[in-house]
Design a protein around this motif. Structure first.
Motif: not given
Ligand code: F3S
Length: 71
Positions: A28-31, A13-16
């Motif tokens: 998403t909701d699970d991160g 879930g680092c988001g890069s």
């Protein structure tokens, strides 16, 4: 054609991927990140596209290398 694959379980879930390529990725909701419109195949998500585009940058940036692009 290109195929984008994510080993979803490995995502931390680092988001890069979302920062670099919001066209293909969303959180998403699970991160974890989700490959938009992808098909679930076993533990992976797969999406066929004409051009992997910014997902190539996302694959390079992902710290756990859970994104693969096959062209
Ligand atoms: Fe997950 Fe890698 Fe994206 S850790 S949030 S798939 S950059």
């Amino acid at each position: 054609m290109a195929k984008i694959i994510q080993e979803h379980d490995k995502c931390i879930g680092c988001g890069s991927c979302v920062a670099l390529c919001s066209k293909h990725w969303e959180m998403t909701d699970d991160g974890k990140a989700k490959l938009i419109n992808a098909e679930k195949k076993g533990d992976n998500y797969e999406l066929e596209v004409d051009d992997a585009g910014c997902s190539k940058e996302a694959a390079e940036a992902c710290p756990v290398q859970c994104i693969m692009v096959k062209e």
